[in-house]
Design an enzyme around this catalytic site. Structure first.
Site, mmCIF file in Angstrom:
data_model
loop_
_atom_site.group_PDB
_atom_site.id
_atom_site.type_symbol
_atom_site.label_atom_id
_atom_site.label_comp_id
_atom_site.label_asym_id
_atom_site.label_seq_id
_atom_site.Cartn_x
_atom_site.Cartn_y
_atom_site.Cartn_z
ATOM 1 N N ARG A 64 0.830 -1.205 0.000
ATOM 2 C CA ARG A 64 0.000 0.000 0.000
ATOM 3 C C ARG A 64 0.865 1.256 0.000
ATOM 4 N NH1 ARG A 64 -3.739 -1.008 4.996
ATOM 5 N NH2 ARG A 64 -1.846 -2.014 5.716
ATOM 6 N N LYS A 174 0.890 -17.693 8.099
ATOM 7 C CA LYS A 174 0.040 -17.852 9.274
ATOM 8 C C LYS A 174 -0.233 -16.470 9.887
ATOM 9 C CE LYS A 174 3.240 -18.366 13.079
ATOM 10 N NZ LYS A 174 2.829 -17.737 14.270
ATOM 11 N N LYS A 208 12.443 -26.247 8.897
ATOM 12 C CA LYS A 208 13.691 -26.430 9.631
ATOM 13 C C LYS A 208 14.256 -27.822 9.373
ATOM 14 C CE LYS A 208 12.809 -23.038 13.193
ATOM 15 N NZ LYS A 208 13.906 -22.145 12.803
ATOM 16 N N ASP A 261 -0.824 -18.340 18.445
ATOM 17 C CA ASP A 261 0.460 -17.976 17.845
ATOM 18 C C ASP A 261 1.386 -19.177 17.694
ATOM 19 O OD1 ASP A 261 2.105 -15.877 16.822
ATOM 20 O OD2 ASP A 261 3.333 -15.994 18.633
ATOM 21 N N HIS A 266 2.623 -24.339 14.984
ATOM 22 C CA HIS A 266 3.948 -24.973 15.117
ATOM 23 C C HIS A 266 3.908 -26.251 15.955
ATOM 24 C CE1 HIS A 266 5.297 -21.327 13.431
ATOM 25 N NE2 HIS A 266 5.504 -20.636 14.530
#
Lengths: 516, 381
Positions: A64, A174, A208, A261, A266
């Site tokens: 933006r 995410k 990872k 989170d 995860h």
């Protein structure tokens, strides 16, 4: 102009070097954001410099912010120099990479901007040979995901430009939804425009090296699989600790909290890789089928179990790394009466033949003593004490530890006799560390995942069913906590290993958290 | 990340005896573990046995330093075989040492072992009897021929019988080119039994990758079938002339084998003129020009490859590494598009880097075998 008949490239065959994707262009929405500057552009630059990206690879930044192409190129060049942990970079590489960077100003809801984007992509196909292959990356705040997806569909950018000959893929960062219903809604919007196989939901933990090595460890070594079950394993612990607080993400964190989170994505992803059944083949469909099957087997917590099987905490003032740090409630943009959790400990059971009655303890938190992610698989104690004079306490059960970060590696604890006339037994550790054993640092998660996506390998990305299944598991917990308000929220000192209630959760079962 | 390399326990040369060598190695590990100066535990790591053939004391010393670097990424038991067949006094002696990488605080120290064997005169014939028992059981055996032309004497047969991978370096071969032909014959003889790797071929792998990438785009791909000229240019007075010459030949062999070109003939009017090889492709004749260029302060890093497609829509693809030896600038000029260039990193890889990669890969490379076979035909002409 030459004929554009599709032919395979015979020079490609058999080159024993990094996989190189098809020629393509990548469009990053949210290009002025932190993720683009810190992670995406440095990862792409590294891949390009090391010849792992195709010739003519191009990046189009969409944001933006009003910026010109030259100013955007300069900004990205500066980001590369700032964030890439490499020796002094040659300007020639940065300049060369910059030649393939373009910019489109877009408030994400203007159809004209998508037309401009389409025109630019077509131009790149002609001028830089990107062959109609497009990769869209949504690095914006999640509220823009549906808007962008719909506009991409309306502009005809979601379908491959040349059916059967080119590809279009989309990577979605995410958080994928903030609860089950929003995740379902987002999945609906996305799959109305894109086919599921075009959608790559990224969770950088899965990129990872150790996470991938976990699969190799389990399925390329015949000695572990026979023991990978309830008969030999006592319990499993997954710990994801961060020493950082919420930094400048207070307003985001107030909305999200630790479970959204970390746990929903995860930690549950790690759990599914540890516990899933062997896939028939190492391809995206087989691996993701097994992960989904496992998530489906996790026993959901009933409302009356939630208080017993979970602990939520919030950090109070304390010391981390020798520095005094404020309480969560004193962080910028955080309510002074916030009940948002910054720590969670949970116990799950998996209802299948392999894992029946084996508890899986999950814990994650902010402002813990150090940044570390670890999976600990504790085997059962020996059934019978053979050595006289040695208490069972002297014989530690075997422990297999998978270090996800920061020192990626795997270690196994076993017992050995101390040299001497008496029978003294001590646990010893057998270590495998990436940095030590192979002497080269593994690629970063973003390098791995971006390359995988360009190569069309979705194995390490989340599928819609896995995302929804994860929400199904955490939604009732979040709802219960919301109802409870401040009741049951445990406080822990910043720099400690979490609230005492978390210790009580595992100690209640006669176990202890593994010291990470 | 491990730090400096610390050689420990360099043993004294003594008559080679397998049992004594093994016991000396055990003692070495004990000393390392008990070293009061060592703050961290010592971990012994091994993923393969690396047999290294050298022909002099100097080469053995040089290779010891290289092995120290190799073991960082490929922990192994290294056996350096130093042969001096011309020596008048026969004898075989050996000594052991270990390479340890100093760890960062709190990490474990990882060490690998090295055994050096010096065989003089006819004692070389008994080399296998010492080397084979020292190979670590259950792990692959690599033979690194770090000498000139690859010409293993008959008493190497027993070693080759248990070897899975042979690593040579055509950059070390004599300039005549005849040994490339011999190598091609050897590869045919042992095809499927022993995997052969040429470090010089590995040096050009990034070049091959860059060339291949240029033709990935569907609208660039047809130019491959219409290639009419290839120019390979390198330094005339380079210290790496042999290396580059072999690289030029292997690149040509690779292009020809991948693109289905048949070798026709070679031509060179005189020493001052470039050597030209002619091939037949489906579209006509392809001319491959090998040109030696005079470069001030030549050091062997400049290398240029240019591919041209002639005809109605002529195109040119060039790949050039300049004297800085780090950056390759590629340029594609095709009709209907602006010239497109890019810079990528392509440094002259050192021997250890390449060897480490090869030790990790350890697979048969059919492309090399096919390219070498074309090279053998080119040299024979």
């Amino acid at each position: 102009m030459a004929d554009t008949t599709t032919l395979s490239n015979p020079l490609r065959e058999g080159i024993r070097i990094h996989r190189t994707p098809d020629p393509c262009a990548m469009v990053i929405f949210g290009a002025s954001g932190d993720l683009t500057k810190r992670k995406l552009i440095p990862a792409l630059f590294y891949l390009a410099r090391e010849r792992m990206l195709p010739a003519g690879f191009s990046v189009i930044g969409c944001a933006r912010t009003r910026a010109t192409e030259p100013s955007f190129r300069t900004e990205m060049g500066q980001a590369i120099k700032k964030y890439l942990k490499l020796a002094a970079e040659s300007d020639a590489f940065v300049e060369s990479f910059g030649e393939g960077i373009y910019y489109v100003a877009d408030d994400f809801s203007d159809p004209a901007a998508y037309e401009q984007l389409k025109t630019l992509l077509d131009r790149l196909d002609r001028e830089r040979g990107t062959a109609g292959n497009r990769l869209f990356y949504l690095a914006t705040p999640p509220s823009f995901f549906p808007v962008i997806v719909k506009h991409l569909g309306a502009a005809g950018l979601a379908k491959p430009k040349l059916p059967e000959e080119s590809w279009t893929r989309i990577i979605i960062e995410k958080p994928f939804g903030r609860d089950l219903s929003s995740a379902r809604e987002l999945n609906r919007v996305v799959t109305e425009v894109f086919k599921e196989e075009q959608v790559y939901r990224i969770d950088h933990y899965l990129g990872k090296e150790t996470v991938q090595n976990l699969l190799v460890f389990r399925y390329a070594n015949g000695i572990f699989e026979p023991f990978w079950n309830r008969r030999y394993i006592n319990h499993v612990q997954l710990s994801v600790a961060e020493d950082l607080g919420v930094e400048d993400r207070g307003s985001y964190y107030e909305e999200a909290g630790l479970v959204r989170d970390m746990i929903q994505n995860h930690v549950l992803q790690l759990l599914s890789l540890v516990a899933m059944e062997p896939p028939a083949t190492f391809d995206a469909t087989s691996v993701r089928d097994e992960k989904a099957k496992l998530l489906r087997s996790i026993r959901p917590l009933s409302p009356d179990q939630i208080d017993e099987f979970t602990v939520r905490g919030q950090y109070a003032e304390g010391w981390v790394g020798g520095k005094k740090v404020p309480a969560y409630r004193a962080e910028p943009k955080v309510s002074p009466t916030s009940t948002t959790e910054t720590y969670a400990a949970l116990k799950f059971y998996i209802d299948n033949w392999r894992w029946a009655d084996v508890p899986f303890y999950l814990r994650s938190g902010k402002r813990l003593p150090k940044r570390v992610s670890e999976i600990s698989i504790q085997f059962r104690r020996v059934p019978h004490l053979l050595f006289k004079g040695v208490g069972t306490d002297g014989i530690e059960p075997n422990l297999l530890t998978v270090n996800v970060q920061p020192n990626e590696g795997i270690s196994l604890r076993f017992c050995a006799k101390l040299p001497g006339a008496t029978m003294q037994i001590r646990p010893v550790q057998m270590d495998f560390r990436y940095g030590e054993s192979f002497g080269a640092p593994p690629p970063t998660a973003y390098e791995t995942l971006l390359l995988d996506c360009m190569l069309g390998d979705a194995t390490l990305f989340n599928r819609s069913d896995a995302v929804e299944l994860s929400w199904e598991l955490v939604d009732p917990i979040l709802a219960h906590w919301r109802e409870q308000g401040a009741k049951g929220l445990a406080f822990y000192q910043a720099g400690s290993w979490g609230p005492a209630e978390a210790d009580a959760l595992i100690e209640h079962d006669g176990r202890q958290w593994h010291r990470v | 990340m491990a730090g400096l390399i610390e050689p420990i326990g360099l043993g004294e040369p003594r008559p080679a005896n397998v049992a004594e060598l093994e016991s000396e190695l055990s003692a070495l590990w004990r000393r390392a573990a008990e070293d009061p100066a060592a703050e961290n535990a010592v971990t012994r790591a091994c993923t393969l046995t690396l047999l290294i053939y050298v022909e002099s004391d100097e080469a053995a010393y040089e290779v010891t330093n290289l092995v120290a670097e190799v073991t960082r990424q490929n922990p192994c038991r290294a056996v350096i075989m130093m042969l001096e067949p011309e020596a008048t006094t026969a004898g075989m002696e050996a000594w052991v040492s270990a390479h340890c990488h100093l760890p960062v605080a709190g990490e474990k120290q990882v060490c690998s072992e090295q055994i050096t064997i010096r065989a003089r005169g006819e004692a070389g014939q008994g080399l296998a009897s010492v080397v084979l028992p020292l190979a670590v059981s259950g792990l692959p055996i690599f033979l690194w021929w770090r000498a000139g032309d690859f010409s293993p004497p008959p008493y190497f047969d027993e070693i080759l019988r248990v070897t899975q991978h042979v690593i040579v370096d055509t950059a070390r071969f004599s300039p005549s080119g005849r040994h490339l032909q011999d190598l091609a014959a050897w590869v045919q003889r042992f095809s499927g039994k022993i995997q052969l790797t040429d470090l010089n071929w590995s040096r050009i792998t990034p070049w091959r990758q860059l060339i291949a990438q240029c033709f990935d785009s569907p609208d660039r791909r047809p130019y491959l079938d219409r290639l009419s000229e290839v120019r390979i240019e390198y330094e005339q007075d380079s210290v790496r002339l042999v290396t580059q010459r072999a690289q030029g030949l292997l690149l040509t062999g690779w292009l020809a084998s991948r693109l289905g070109w048949d070798f026709l003939r070679s031509e060179r009017r005189d020493e001052a003129q470039p050597r030209v090889f002619y091939f037949k492709s489906a579209a006509g004749t392809v001319k491959v020009v090998r040109n030696l260029k005079r470069v001030d302060n030549a050091c062997g890093v400049c290398f240029t490859i240019e591919l041209r497609a002639e005809g109605a829509s002529a195109a040119r693809f060039s790949f050039q590494r300049g004297p800085d030896g780090k950056v390759v600038r590629t340029l594609a000029e095709v009709p209907g598009s602006l010239p497109m260039g890019r810079s990528v990193r392509l440094e002259v890889l050192d021997e250890v880097e390449i060897l480490n990669e090869e030790l990790k890969l350890g697979v048969r490379d059919r492309l090399y075998e096919e390219a070498l076979s074309v090279v053998a035909r080119m040299i024979a002409s």
